[in-house]
Every structure is written in structure tokens, then in C-alpha cells.
Design an enzyme around this catalytic site. Sequence first.
Site, PDB file in Angstrom:
ATOM      1  N   SER A 129      -7.518   4.350   4.342  1.00  0.00           N
ATOM      2  CA  SER A 129      -7.413   3.691   3.033  1.00  0.00           C
ATOM      3  C   SER A 129      -7.669   2.190   3.177  1.00  0.00           C
ATOM      4  CB  SER A 129      -6.018   3.889   2.447  1.00  0.00           C
ATOM      5  OG  SER A 129      -5.956   5.079   1.708  1.00  0.00           O
ATOM      6  N   THR A 180      -5.769  11.651   7.276  1.00  0.00           N
ATOM      7  CA  THR A 180      -4.368  11.810   7.704  1.00  0.00           C
ATOM      8  C   THR A 180      -4.298  12.837   8.825  1.00  0.00           C
ATOM      9  OG1 THR A 180      -3.618  11.254   5.507  1.00  0.00           O
ATOM     10  CG2 THR A 180      -2.038  12.409   6.893  1.00  0.00           C
ATOM     11  N   LYS A 183       5.230   2.553  -2.887  1.00  0.00           N
ATOM     12  CA  LYS A 183       5.044   3.985  -3.164  1.00  0.00           C
ATOM     13  C   LYS A 183       5.294   4.232  -4.630  1.00  0.00           C
ATOM     14  CE  LYS A 183       4.176   7.914  -1.004  1.00  0.00           C
ATOM     15  NZ  LYS A 183       3.382   8.148   0.215  1.00  0.00           N
ATOM     16  N   ASN A 222      -3.677  19.052   1.601  1.00  0.00           N
ATOM     17  CA  ASN A 222      -4.660  18.147   2.202  1.00  0.00           C
ATOM     18  C   ASN A 222      -4.360  17.909   3.685  1.00  0.00           C
ATOM     19  OD1 ASN A 222      -5.257  15.212   3.048  1.00  0.00           O
ATOM     20  ND2 ASN A 222      -6.675  15.544   1.387  1.00  0.00           N
ATOM     21  N   LYS A 232       5.024   2.002   8.488  1.00  0.00           N
ATOM     22  CA  LYS A 232       3.821   2.703   8.969  1.00  0.00           C
ATOM     23  C   LYS A 232       2.662   1.723   9.170  1.00  0.00           C
ATOM     24  CE  LYS A 232       3.280   6.513   6.808  1.00  0.00           C
ATOM     25  NZ  LYS A 232       2.945   7.550   5.820  1.00  0.00           N
ATOM     26  N   LYS A 240       0.853  -1.192   0.000  1.00  0.00           N
ATOM     27  CA  LYS A 240       0.000   0.000   0.000  1.00  0.00           C
ATOM     28  C   LYS A 240       0.880   1.228   0.000  1.00  0.00           C
ATOM     29  CE  LYS A 240      -4.196   1.621   0.543  1.00  0.00           C
ATOM     30  NZ  LYS A 240      -3.922   2.505  -0.586  1.00  0.00           N
TER      31      LYS A 240
HETATM   32  P1  NAD Z   1      -0.750  18.325  -0.910  1.00  0.00           P
HETATM   33  O1  NAD Z   1      -0.279  18.281  -2.293  1.00  0.00           O
HETATM   34  O2  NAD Z   1      -2.219  18.362  -0.666  1.00  0.00           O
HETATM   35  O3  NAD Z   1      -0.103  19.573  -0.149  1.00  0.00           O
HETATM   36  C1  NAD Z   1       1.248  19.823  -0.118  1.00  0.00           C
HETATM   37  C2  NAD Z   1       1.426  21.190   0.512  1.00  0.00           C
HETATM   38  O4  NAD Z   1       2.823  21.424   0.710  1.00  0.00           O
HETATM   39  C3  NAD Z   1       0.913  22.338  -0.353  1.00  0.00           C
HETATM   40  O5  NAD Z   1       0.274  23.297   0.456  1.00  0.00           O
HETATM   41  C4  NAD Z   1       2.192  22.961  -0.928  1.00  0.00           C
HETATM   42  O6  NAD Z   1       2.061  24.322  -1.206  1.00  0.00           O
HETATM   43  C5  NAD Z   1       3.126  22.719   0.232  1.00  0.00           C
HETATM   44  N1  NAD Z   1       4.521  22.758  -0.177  1.00  0.00           N
HETATM   45  C6  NAD Z   1       5.109  22.225  -1.263  1.00  0.00           C
HETATM   46  N2  NAD Z   1       6.423  22.516  -1.274  1.00  0.00           N
HETATM   47  C7  NAD Z   1       6.655  23.239  -0.149  1.00  0.00           C
HETATM   48  C8  NAD Z   1       7.788  23.845   0.405  1.00  0.00           C
HETATM   49  N3  NAD Z   1       8.979  23.757  -0.205  1.00  0.00           N
HETATM   50  N4  NAD Z   1       7.656  24.505   1.578  1.00  0.00           N
HETATM   51  C9  NAD Z   1       6.454  24.588   2.188  1.00  0.00           C
HETATM   52  N5  NAD Z   1       5.337  24.051   1.709  1.00  0.00           N
HETATM   53  C10 NAD Z   1       5.437  23.395   0.553  1.00  0.00           C
HETATM   54  O7  NAD Z   1      -0.074  17.077  -0.184  1.00  0.00           O
HETATM   55  P2  NAD Z   1      -0.532  16.354   1.139  1.00  0.00           P
HETATM   56  O8  NAD Z   1      -1.336  15.182   0.745  1.00  0.00           O
HETATM   57  O9  NAD Z   1      -1.041  17.339   2.098  1.00  0.00           O
HETATM   58  O10 NAD Z   1       0.876  15.767   1.652  1.00  0.00           O
HETATM   59  C11 NAD Z   1       1.758  16.546   2.453  1.00  0.00           C
HETATM   60  C12 NAD Z   1       2.703  15.614   3.182  1.00  0.00           C
HETATM   61  O11 NAD Z   1       1.941  14.708   3.959  1.00  0.00           O
HETATM   62  C13 NAD Z   1       3.597  14.757   2.277  1.00  0.00           C
HETATM   63  O12 NAD Z   1       4.842  14.536   2.896  1.00  0.00           O
HETATM   64  C14 NAD Z   1       2.846  13.462   2.190  1.00  0.00           C
HETATM   65  O13 NAD Z   1       3.689  12.383   1.857  1.00  0.00           O
HETATM   66  C15 NAD Z   1       2.322  13.392   3.605  1.00  0.00           C
HETATM   67  N6  NAD Z   1       1.182  12.496   3.750  1.00  0.00           N
HETATM   68  C16 NAD Z   1      -0.013  12.751   3.136  1.00  0.00           C
HETATM   69  C17 NAD Z   1      -1.039  11.859   3.293  1.00  0.00           C
HETATM   70  C18 NAD Z   1      -2.400  12.101   2.693  1.00  0.00           C
HETATM   71  O14 NAD Z   1      -3.295  11.266   2.909  1.00  0.00           O
HETATM   72  N7  NAD Z   1      -2.626  13.186   2.000  1.00  0.00           N
HETATM   73  C19 NAD Z   1      -0.872  10.691   4.058  1.00  0.00           C
HETATM   74  C20 NAD Z   1       0.338  10.480   4.695  1.00  0.00           C
HETATM   75  C21 NAD Z   1       1.371  11.389   4.523  1.00  0.00           C
END
Ligand code: NAD
Length: 435
Positions: free
Chosen positions: A363, A190, A106, A221, A94, A70
Site C-alpha cells: 500500500s 499480504t 483504522k 483475500n 506494524k 495508514k
Molecule cells: P476477507 O474478507 O477477504 O476474508 C475473511 C475470511 O475470513 C473469509 O474467508 C471469511 O469467510 C473468513 N471468516 C470470517 N469469519 C470467520 C470465522 N468466524 N471463522 C473462520 N473464518 C472466518 O478478509 P482478509 O482481507 O483476508 O482479512 C483477513 C484477516 O487478515 C483480517 O484479520 C485482516 O485484518 C487481516 N489482514 C488483511 C490484510 C489485507 O491486505 N487483506 C492486510 C493485513 C491484515
Amino acid sequence: MTNENNPFESAQELIRSAAHKLNIENSLLEQLLEPMRILEVNIPVRMNDGTTQVFKGFRSQHNDARGPMKGGIRFHPGVTRDEVVALSMWMTMKCATVNIPLGGAKGGIIVNPKELTEGAIERLSRGYIRGIYKYLGPTQDVPAPDVYTTPQIMAWMLDEYEVLVGGKEPGMITGKPLEVGGAAGRASATAQGGFYCIEKLIEKMKLNRMDTTVAIQGFGNAGSIMAKLLHDAGYRVIAVSDSKGGVFRSQGIDPTRALDVKAQSAHLACYEEGKVCDISKIKQTKEYKPISNDEILELEVDILVPAALENVITGKNAKKIKAKAIVELANGPTTPDADKELAKKGIIVVPDILANAGGVTVSYFEQVQNAYNYYWEEEETFQKLKKIMDESFATVWETKEKEQVDMRTAAYMVAIKRVSDAMRLRGRAKRFVQD
Ligand code: NAD
């Protein structure tokens, strides 16, 4: 000596150090240090101007001892093979930390989706699935959203997969829109899981919600929903940022207002996101101060939540971190060098493999519902999620206390014990006695 900016080497170092503490056999450790399989595809995409561009995509399948693999799919110009492999290793850890019956994988495509039209993103998403679909499926490997991928993208990927295999397989991908088999609550899962961790953490730190200040880097997100949950529960979110910069207000920021501002400055036609820092211009009051993405990490707050990309807290800036605790909603935001520095300063780090596990847990619930073709209310989802997050937090905290290690090492010890037990039972360890 590892390169602290190489997430693959960081992931290997974490696994190696926890495995040694557990005395895991070398034959198992060697398997945990590398993925089982890596797929690399070149995806030709017809662009709107009639030209064809080729994008490189990866899928790393790390370990399937505990169940189908996953892990999300990331669209980002900075994607590398090593990053995708590291992220797949973290997914194995995780899923095991929160004890759900899944392995780790991934995916990622080297692309800046902000420069593509919606049509080109759809063709890219479908092309990626055509390249790897033989190795996906509900019993093999199940993708999900990650940075810059959305429920809409999951729906296109599902559709392409079902055309290729000739049947309905909603459980082949999660994070789907509700209309095509998504789970109620997945979009906020998350952040919701991270929120449950923060609630347990402040109990341990003897803080109360009203007095707890929080800074959040990343307003997508994960980060924006976390800001909203904390704000609604009475915490003071004093700084938020996105890729374009951040904003600080000592009295607290209303995340709903910040999201509105961000939406107003977005260019929807080409996936270009808006800027959260524009709130300081719109409000036109001195209370809102623009801050950079480096400054937000160094604010004097109770809890810092990195929710953007990896390697933002490093050996270089860790000395300047003033937060009392860090809750990692992003994957891999803290390098091993930074961890050492933070431990010296007594800063508690709730590691990514625990703090952001709410996403993969819901998920997993989505897959379960797809298999039954029977769907739960959001309330039921969050009740089940809370139970898993609370139990996992307690197990990791007890291990930290018992083993006298930091929370990250404790979480890895819990996870590696579970993964290696499954591998041993499957006969994947070297036998010392001739059979
Ligand atoms: P997303 O695309 O919805 O949001 C990413 C955010 O990060 C955006 O606001 C963007 O502007 C910001 N960003 C990008 N580059 C940046 C920088 N250099 N400095 C500051 N901000 C920056 O992505 P997401 O789903 O929110 O994921 C964010 C993190 O959470 C990632 O590391 C992802 O792997 C992790 N994550 C997400 C989920 C999920 O379900 N969405 C689950 C587990 C982990």
C-alpha cells in the site's frame, strides 16, 4: 487484569510491556496507549426497498509521528469502537516494525455486507467518506481494504473523496483497482509478505518445504492467496476454512480447486460468499473431511496460519494447539493469555505486525507510485517487498535472541523504539529540564 477478549486492552498490554522493557518515558507511553483522534459517524443509507437504515462507522487515528497514518476499513457486524482503536494501534506498530514512513489508523462500519445489495454498499461507502473526508488525504490518513472491503469499494471511496475535494488525489486510498491507480501486486501482497516470513521461519526451524504441513483458518483475500503460494511452492496445505466451516485432507488440498468450489456456491447478487467446505461434497471421497473452525486450530501441523478474525487463539484453547509455529496473517488472532500458554509450550508465534505487514508495505508502494503517477511491474514490487520482509524478519529474530523474549515482544520493542524516537524528535516527550 485485562479482559482478553477486548482487543483494545490486549493492544495496550502489549505496548505497555514492550515499552517498559525499553524504559520509554511515561509521557510517551501515555500517548501510545490511546489514539490521537477517534471519529464516529452515523451514515444514513437508502435501501433498495425504499427505507433508510443508519449505520455506525468509526475511524481511529492512533499515531502520526513517523508519517501519514495508514490502515484499512472493515465492514463487519462485530465491529466495535474498541476493536477499531486496537487495530489502529497495531497499524502504528506494524508500519514501524517494517520501517516504512507511516503512522497508524483504522476504520470500521458495523454492518453485515452479506445482507446488502451492491447499490446499498456503494451508498454506504460514499456516506462514510462524506462523514470523515476532512481528516483523510495522502498527507494525513490513507485508508485501504480490510475484512469484507474490496478494491471496488476503494474505487467508490476515492471517487466520492475526489468529488468532495475537487481534484485527483489517487494517493488518498490504497488497494484500488489497477484502472484507477492501484499497484500491481497489492491484491496478493499480504499473503506474499507472510509467505516470505514462512520461508525464513522454516530455515530457522530446519524444515524443508516438502515436509511442512500447514492449516489455514480464513479463506478470503489473505488466507486463500497464502494457501495458493504455499501449495505452488511445494508445502502441504492440509486444512482450510472460512466462516461456514472447513475441510481437511491429509494428502493436501489444491487451493485453486477450493476457490472454484467456493465461487460456485457464492450468491454474487448480494455479496454472499460461498463455502470452502463444499469441496468435500463435490469430491465425494472420504479423503476430504469437514472440520469446524475450532478443530482447524487444534490440528497437528507444522504451521498454523490464522487468517480470519481476532481472538481465535485464547487462554482457553491455547493448551490444545499442536502446531509447531503460528504465523499470524489475521490481525490480533492470539490473546495475551494465549501467548503466555504458547510460550510455555515452545510454540513460535510470528506476530501479525510482522507476518501480515506485506499488505501495508505494498500500500505504501501504491502511494509512492500515485505521487509520481508512474507505475511499476509486479516483479519490481515483490522484489522490493521481499527485501523489506526479509530484513524485518531478521531484525525481529535478532532482537528476540538478544533480549531473550518471544517474537511478538521483540517486534513491539523494535517498533516502539522507532515510534518513540520520532515522537521525541518532534518534541512530544515531557522535558525534565526547563528550557
Ligand atoms: P476477507 O474478507 O477477504 O476474508 C475473511 C475470511 O475470513 C473469509 O474467508 C471469511 O469467510 C473468513 N471468516 C470470517 N469469519 C470467520 C470465522 N468466524 N471463522 C473462520 N473464518 C472466518 O478478509 P482478509 O482481507 O483476508 O482479512 C483477513 C484477516 O487478515 C483480517 O484479520 C485482516 O485484518 C487481516 N489482514 C488483511 C490484510 C489485507 O491486505 N487483506 C492486510 C493485513 C491484515
